[in-house]
Design a protein around this motif. Structure first.
Motif, short mmCIF file in Angstrom:
data_model
loop_
_atom_site.label_atom_id
_atom_site.label_comp_id
_atom_site.label_asym_id
_atom_site.label_seq_id
_atom_site.Cartn_x
_atom_site.Cartn_y
_atom_site.Cartn_z
N LYS A 109 5.39 5.30 5.06
CA LYS A 109 5.89 5.04 6.42
C LYS A 109 7.32 4.51 6.36
N LYS A 110 7.58 3.56 5.48
CA LYS A 110 8.92 2.97 5.35
C LYS A 110 9.97 4.04 5.05
N HIS A 111 9.58 5.05 4.27
CA HIS A 111 10.52 6.08 3.85
C HIS A 111 10.45 7.34 4.70
N GLY A 112 9.72 7.27 5.81
CA GLY A 112 9.69 8.37 6.77
C GLY A 112 8.94 9.61 6.31
N ASN A 168 1.91 10.64 5.83
CA ASN A 168 0.86 10.06 5.00
C ASN A 168 -0.20 11.13 4.71
N THR A 169 -0.20 11.64 3.47
CA THR A 169 -1.20 12.64 3.07
C THR A 169 -1.98 12.11 1.87
N ARG A 170 -3.16 12.65 1.67
CA ARG A 170 -4.00 12.23 0.55
C ARG A 170 -3.28 12.48 -0.77
N GLN A 171 -2.65 13.64 -0.91
CA GLN A 171 -1.98 13.98 -2.16
C GLN A 171 -0.80 13.07 -2.45
N ARG A 172 -0.02 12.74 -1.45
CA ARG A 172 1.10 11.80 -1.65
C ARG A 172 0.56 10.43 -2.05
N ASN A 173 -0.51 10.00 -1.42
CA ASN A 173 -1.12 8.71 -1.76
C ASN A 173 -1.60 8.69 -3.21
N VAL A 174 -2.23 9.77 -3.65
CA VAL A 174 -2.74 9.85 -5.02
C VAL A 174 -1.60 9.75 -6.03
N SER A 200 0.82 -1.21 0.00
CA SER A 200 0.00 0.00 0.00
C SER A 200 0.85 1.26 0.00
N THR A 201 0.22 2.35 -0.44
CA THR A 201 0.91 3.63 -0.44
C THR A 201 1.28 4.03 0.98
N LEU A 238 1.49 8.51 -5.54
CA LEU A 238 2.12 7.20 -5.44
C LEU A 238 1.27 6.13 -6.11
N GLU A 239 -0.02 6.25 -6.01
CA GLU A 239 -0.93 5.29 -6.66
C GLU A 239 -0.75 5.30 -8.18
N GLU A 240 -0.47 6.45 -8.75
CA GLU A 240 -0.23 6.53 -10.21
C GLU A 240 1.00 5.72 -10.60
N PHE A 241 2.03 5.75 -9.74
CA PHE A 241 3.22 4.95 -10.03
C PHE A 241 2.95 3.47 -9.86
#
Length: 137
Positions: free
Chosen positions: A10-13, A16-22, A4-5, A24-27
């Motif tokens: 979390k792994k990369h410190g 967790n924001t909605r925009q980062r998730n969006v 999951s995004t 990352l999901e594209e990748f």
């Protein structure tokens, strides 16, 4: 790559924001590298250009993504493999630019070690091949 995004962030410190998730999901959905303009089209106004740029920069700095220049000089981004981290990128693989569709692919072809003359230090090593991808050939 992780499931999951949220786990990747979390792994990369990273927070967790909605925009980062969006973003990352594209990748997660793509099998090739993506440019900022391509991401802007895919996100359809979800965020402004500056926010997207900052997210891509933070992902690259933390080892989630690595950057590749295409033949037109546009920066593209691709997911790093599981062994990448901010401290030690392992992007030394072949990048393939398709002459027809202009997509960039990270191929699991390792770049051989390069023996440089005394006094030279490698900061980054890249190898790019051009031709037709499996879809275009």
């Amino acid at each position: 790559m992780e499931n999951s995004t949220e786990q990747v962030l979390k792994k990369h410190g990273l927070k967790n924001t909605r925009q980062r998730n969006v973003v990352l999901e594209e990748f997660f959905k793509s099998n090739n590298a993506l440019s900022q303009p391509e991401l802007e089209k895919r996100l359809k106004g979800e965020m402004d250009r500056v926010t997207l740029y900052r997210i891509l920069s933070s992902f690259e700095e933390s080892g989630i993504l690595h950057s590749i220049l295409d033949r037109q000089g546009t920066m593209n981004y691709a997911s790093c493999n599981a062994s990448c981290s901010a401290a030690h990128h392992h992007d030394e693989h072949l990048h393939f630019n398709c002459d027809n569709c202009h997509k960039i692919f990270c191929l699991d072809v390792k770049i051989p070690a390069v023996n440089l003359p005394a006094g030279f230090q490698v900061a980054q090593l890249s190898l790019t091949a051009t031709g037709l991808c499996d879809t275009c050939s």
